[in-house]
Design a protein around this motif. Structure first.
Motif, PDB file in Angstrom:
ATOM      1  N   ASP A 104       0.854  -1.174   0.000  1.00 44.31           N
ATOM      2  CA  ASP A 104       0.000   0.000   0.000  1.00 44.31           C
ATOM      3  C   ASP A 104       0.899   1.236   0.000  1.00 44.31           C
ATOM      4  O   ASP A 104       1.930   1.265   0.667  1.00 44.31           O
ATOM      5  N   GLY A 105       0.545   2.236  -0.767  1.00 46.51           N
ATOM      6  CA  GLY A 105       1.358   3.432  -0.878  1.00 46.51           C
ATOM      7  C   GLY A 105       2.349   3.373  -2.033  1.00 46.51           C
ATOM      8  O   GLY A 105       2.987   4.368  -2.354  1.00 46.51           O
ATOM      9  N   HIS A 106       2.488   2.188  -2.644  1.00 42.21           N
ATOM     10  CA  HIS A 106       3.407   2.035  -3.773  1.00 42.21           C
ATOM     11  C   HIS A 106       2.697   1.515  -5.014  1.00 42.21           C
ATOM     12  O   HIS A 106       3.335   1.256  -6.032  1.00 42.21           O
ATOM     13  N   ARG A 107       1.375   1.382  -4.927  1.00 41.15           N
ATOM     14  CA  ARG A 107       0.609   0.918  -6.090  1.00 41.15           C
ATOM     15  C   ARG A 107       0.503   2.054  -7.110  1.00 41.15           C
ATOM     16  O   ARG A 107       0.668   3.215  -6.772  1.00 41.15           O
ATOM     17  N   SER A 108       0.239   1.701  -8.334  1.00 46.49           N
ATOM     18  CA  SER A 108       0.122   2.656  -9.448  1.00 46.49           C
ATOM     19  C   SER A 108       1.429   3.396  -9.711  1.00 46.49           C
ATOM     20  O   SER A 108       1.423   4.508 -10.225  1.00 46.49           O
ATOM     21  N   ALA A 109       2.545   2.755  -9.356  1.00 42.10           N
ATOM     22  CA  ALA A 109       3.857   3.353  -9.601  1.00 42.10           C
ATOM     23  C   ALA A 109       4.692   2.493 -10.549  1.00 42.10           C
ATOM     24  O   ALA A 109       5.890   2.684 -10.668  1.00 42.10           O
ATOM     25  N   GLY A 110       4.051   1.514 -11.200  1.00 43.21           N
ATOM     26  CA  GLY A 110       4.749   0.657 -12.150  1.00 43.21           C
ATOM     27  C   GLY A 110       5.411  -0.567 -11.548  1.00 43.21           C
ATOM     28  O   GLY A 110       6.041  -1.339 -12.271  1.00 43.21           O
ATOM     29  N   LEU A 111       5.274  -0.765 -10.242  1.00 43.52           N
ATOM     30  CA  LEU A 111       5.937  -1.900  -9.598  1.00 43.52           C
ATOM     31  C   LEU A 111       5.298  -3.224 -10.007  1.00 43.52           C
ATOM     32  O   LEU A 111       5.999  -4.212 -10.265  1.00 43.52           O
ATOM     33  N   GLY A 112       3.972  -3.278 -10.054  1.00 39.97           N
ATOM     34  CA  GLY A 112       3.282  -4.494 -10.474  1.00 39.97           C
ATOM     35  C   GLY A 112       3.647  -4.861 -11.907  1.00 39.97           C
ATOM     36  O   GLY A 112       3.884  -6.034 -12.213  1.00 39.97           O
ATOM     37  N   ALA A 113       3.711  -3.868 -12.774  1.00 45.12           N
ATOM     38  CA  ALA A 113       4.089  -4.128 -14.170  1.00 45.12           C
ATOM     39  C   ALA A 113       5.521  -4.655 -14.252  1.00 45.12           C
ATOM     40  O   ALA A 113       5.807  -5.556 -15.046  1.00 45.12           O
ATOM     41  N   ALA A 114       6.415  -4.121 -13.427  1.00 49.16           N
ATOM     42  CA  ALA A 114       7.799  -4.606 -13.413  1.00 49.16           C
ATOM     43  C   ALA A 114       7.857  -6.062 -12.949  1.00 49.16           C
ATOM     44  O   ALA A 114       8.627  -6.868 -13.490  1.00 49.16           O
ATOM     45  N   LEU A 115       7.047  -6.406 -11.953  1.00 46.50           N
ATOM     46  CA  LEU A 115       6.997  -7.802 -11.503  1.00 46.50           C
ATOM     47  C   LEU A 115       6.454  -8.703 -12.609  1.00 46.50           C
ATOM     48  O   LEU A 115       6.982  -9.792 -12.851  1.00 46.50           O
ATOM     49  N   TYR A 116       5.400  -8.253 -13.298  1.00 46.08           N
ATOM     50  CA  TYR A 116       4.859  -9.055 -14.389  1.00 46.08           C
ATOM     51  C   TYR A 116       5.850  -9.175 -15.541  1.00 46.08           C
ATOM     52  O   TYR A 116       5.902 -10.210 -16.213  1.00 46.08           O
ATOM     53  N   ASP A 117       6.657  -8.145 -15.786  1.00 44.90           N
ATOM     54  CA  ASP A 117       7.691  -8.267 -16.817  1.00 44.90           C
ATOM     55  C   ASP A 117       8.611  -9.444 -16.520  1.00 44.90           C
ATOM     56  O   ASP A 117       8.990 -10.194 -17.429  1.00 44.90           O
ATOM     57  N   ALA A 118       8.960  -9.629 -15.232  1.00 44.86           N
ATOM     58  CA  ALA A 118       9.805 -10.764 -14.842  1.00 44.86           C
ATOM     59  C   ALA A 118       9.089 -12.081 -15.100  1.00 44.86           C
ATOM     60  O   ALA A 118       9.708 -13.054 -15.556  1.00 44.86           O
ATOM     61  N   VAL A 119       7.782 -12.115 -14.830  1.00 44.76           N
ATOM     62  CA  VAL A 119       6.994 -13.333 -15.078  1.00 44.76           C
ATOM     63  C   VAL A 119       6.953 -13.631 -16.572  1.00 44.76           C
ATOM     64  O   VAL A 119       7.190 -14.773 -17.000  1.00 44.76           O
ATOM     65  N   PHE A 120       6.635 -12.625 -17.383  1.00 52.52           N
ATOM     66  CA  PHE A 120       6.546 -12.838 -18.830  1.00 52.52           C
ATOM     67  C   PHE A 120       7.890 -13.304 -19.400  1.00 52.52           C
ATOM     68  O   PHE A 120       7.947 -14.207 -20.237  1.00 52.52           O
ATOM     69  N   GLU A 121       8.968 -12.697 -18.938  1.00 44.50           N
ATOM     70  CA  GLU A 121      10.304 -13.077 -19.407  1.00 44.50           C
ATOM     71  C   GLU A 121      10.600 -14.546 -19.070  1.00 44.50           C
ATOM     72  O   GLU A 121      11.077 -15.301 -19.919  1.00 44.50           O
ATOM     73  N   ARG A 122      10.300 -14.945 -17.847  1.00 45.11           N
ATOM     74  CA  ARG A 122      10.558 -16.329 -17.439  1.00 45.11           C
ATOM     75  C   ARG A 122       9.655 -17.299 -18.216  1.00 45.11           C
ATOM     76  O   ARG A 122      10.102 -18.359 -18.656  1.00 45.11           O
ATOM     77  N   ALA A 123       8.392 -16.945 -18.361  1.00 47.65           N
ATOM     78  CA  ALA A 123       7.454 -17.811 -19.080  1.00 47.65           C
ATOM     79  C   ALA A 123       7.889 -17.997 -20.533  1.00 47.65           C
ATOM     80  O   ALA A 123       7.825 -19.121 -21.060  1.00 47.65           O
ATOM     81  N   LEU A 124       8.327 -16.930 -21.170  1.00 53.00           N
ATOM     82  CA  LEU A 124       8.826 -17.049 -22.544  1.00 53.00           C
ATOM     83  C   LEU A 124      10.062 -17.943 -22.602  1.00 53.00           C
ATOM     84  O   LEU A 124      10.190 -18.773 -23.501  1.00 53.00           O
ATOM     85  N   ALA A 125      10.972 -17.790 -21.642  1.00 57.89           N
ATOM     86  CA  ALA A 125      12.184 -18.609 -21.611  1.00 57.89           C
ATOM     87  C   ALA A 125      11.849 -20.094 -21.451  1.00 57.89           C
ATOM     88  O   ALA A 125      12.556 -20.958 -21.970  1.00 57.89           O
ATOM     89  N   LEU A 126      10.764 -20.380 -20.737  1.00 64.29           N
ATOM     90  CA  LEU A 126      10.329 -21.761 -20.533  1.00 64.29           C
ATOM     91  C   LEU A 126       9.546 -22.313 -21.721  1.00 64.29           C
ATOM     92  O   LEU A 126       9.253 -23.504 -21.775  1.00 64.29           O
ATOM     93  N   GLY A 127       9.142 -21.443 -22.645  1.00 65.04           N
ATOM     94  CA  GLY A 127       8.324 -21.862 -23.776  1.00 65.04           C
ATOM     95  C   GLY A 127       6.860 -22.050 -23.417  1.00 65.04           C
ATOM     96  O   GLY A 127       6.139 -22.754 -24.127  1.00 65.04           O
ATOM     97  N   ALA A 128       6.410 -21.443 -22.321  1.00 68.34           N
ATOM     98  CA  ALA A 128       5.007 -21.564 -21.903  1.00 68.34           C
ATOM     99  C   ALA A 128       4.100 -20.893 -22.917  1.00 68.34           C
ATOM    100  O   ALA A 128       4.473 -19.907 -23.557  1.00 68.34           O
ATOM    101  N   ALA A 129       2.892 -21.425 -23.052  1.00 68.42           N
ATOM    102  CA  ALA A 129       1.916 -20.871 -23.982  1.00 68.42           C
ATOM    103  C   ALA A 129       1.265 -19.605 -23.440  1.00 68.42           C
ATOM    104  O   ALA A 129       0.897 -18.717 -24.208  1.00 68.42           O
ATOM    105  N   GLU A 130       1.095 -19.553 -22.115  1.00 69.71           N
ATOM    106  CA  GLU A 130       0.422 -18.391 -21.536  1.00 69.71           C
ATOM    107  C   GLU A 130       0.759 -18.232 -20.060  1.00 69.71           C
ATOM    108  O   GLU A 130       1.259 -19.149 -19.420  1.00 69.71           O
ATOM    109  N   VAL A 131       0.457 -17.039 -19.563  1.00 68.24           N
ATOM    110  CA  VAL A 131       0.530 -16.722 -18.135  1.00 68.24           C
ATOM    111  C   VAL A 131      -0.902 -16.627 -17.655  1.00 68.24           C
ATOM    112  O   VAL A 131      -1.747 -16.020 -18.322  1.00 68.24           O
ATOM    113  N   GLU A 132      -1.172 -17.224 -16.493  1.00 60.60           N
ATOM    114  CA  GLU A 132      -2.538 -17.285 -15.975  1.00 60.60           C
ATOM    115  C   GLU A 132      -2.582 -16.775 -14.543  1.00 60.60           C
ATOM    116  O   GLU A 132      -1.592 -16.853 -13.808  1.00 60.60           O
ATOM    117  N   CYS A 133      -3.749 -16.265 -14.167  1.00 61.54           N
ATOM    118  CA  CYS A 133      -3.964 -15.763 -12.813  1.00 61.54           C
ATOM    119  C   CYS A 133      -5.469 -15.645 -12.595  1.00 61.54           C
ATOM    120  O   CYS A 133      -6.259 -15.954 -13.480  1.00 61.54           O
TER     121      CYS A 133
END
Length: 177
Positions: A104-133
Motif C-alpha cells: 500500500d502506498g506504492h501501487r500505481s507506480a509501475g511496480l506491479g508491471a515490473a513484476l509481471y515483466d519478470a513473469v513474462f520473461e521467465r514464461a517465454l524462456a520456458l516456452g510456456a503458452a500463456e501466463v494465468e492468474c
C-alpha cells in the motif's frame, strides 16, 4: 525512488507474509510455513525492492526494503489451490501467478508491471503458452481487473471459491514466441 527486481531470499519471508496479509482479501491469507512452501516450489519468486534500502554492501537490508513480490508456479505441483487446479485441468502449458502483491502506498507506480515483466520473461524462456492468474470479482477488485486488462489478460472462466464466499475471474495472457 530507484527499484530493482531480485530473487526472494529466506530473509524476505516475514516481509512477504506481512505484505500478503495487508492485501487480503485480494489474495488469500497464508502463514510463514505456507509462504515458505510456495517460495520453495515457485518457478519464479521475485521481489521488487527500494534499491536505497536494499544496499547489499550495508549488510542486512532495511525491513521494509521489499515493496512487492510475485510467486509464479508451473503445472504439476501437488497444490490445493482451487484456481491452480482449474488451470491445471484446463490443460494449457502455463505459468500461474499464484500471488502478486505491492505494498500500500506504492501501487500505481509501475511496480506491479515490473513484476509481471519478470513473469513474462521467465514464461517465454520456458516456452510456456500463456501466463494465468485470477482476480476477485466478488468481493470486487476493479483496480486489479483494469491492471490485468492493460497487461493483455482476458477472462477465460469464472468460478466460486472458498466455500462460495469469493468469485474469481480466471484470466490468461497468451505469449508470443
Amino acid at each position: 525512488m530507484k527499484t530493482l527486481v531480485r530473487p526472494v531470499t529466506e530473509a524476505d519471508l516475514d516481509r512477504l507474509v506481512e505484505l500478503n496479509r495487508a492485501s487480503v482479501p485480494a489474495v488469500n491469507d497464508i502463514d510463514g510455513d505456507e509462504m515458505r512452501w510456495l517460495v520453495g516450489h515457485a518457478e519464479l519468486a521475485v521481489a521488487i525492492v527500494d534499491a536505497g534500502k536494499a544496499d547489499a554492501e550495508a549488510g542486512t537490508p532495511h525491513p521494509d526494503a521489499v515493496l512487492g513480490f510475485v510467486l509464479a508456479l508451473r503445472p504439476g505441483l501437488d497444490y490445493s489451490s482451487e484456481n491452480y487446479r482449474w488451470f491445471s485441468e484446463r490443460g494449457a502449458d502455463f505459468v500461474y501467478v499464484d500471488r502478486i502483491v505491492v505494498a500500500d502506498g506504492h501501487r500505481s507506480a509501475g511496480l506491479g508491471a515490473a513484476l509481471y515483466d519478470a513473469v513474462f520473461e521467465r514464461a517465454l524462456a520456458l516456452g510456456a503458452a500463456e501466463v494465468e492468474c485470477e482476480v476477485n470479482v466478488e468481493p470486487p477488485n476493479p483496480g486489479s481487473m483494469a491492471f490485468h486488462s492493460r497487461l493483455g489478460f482476458a477472462e477465460v472462466g469464472r468460478q466460486s471459491t472458498k466455500g462460495g464466499t469469493t468469485v474469481v475471474a480466471l484470466l490468461a495472457r497468451p505469449l508470443a514466441g
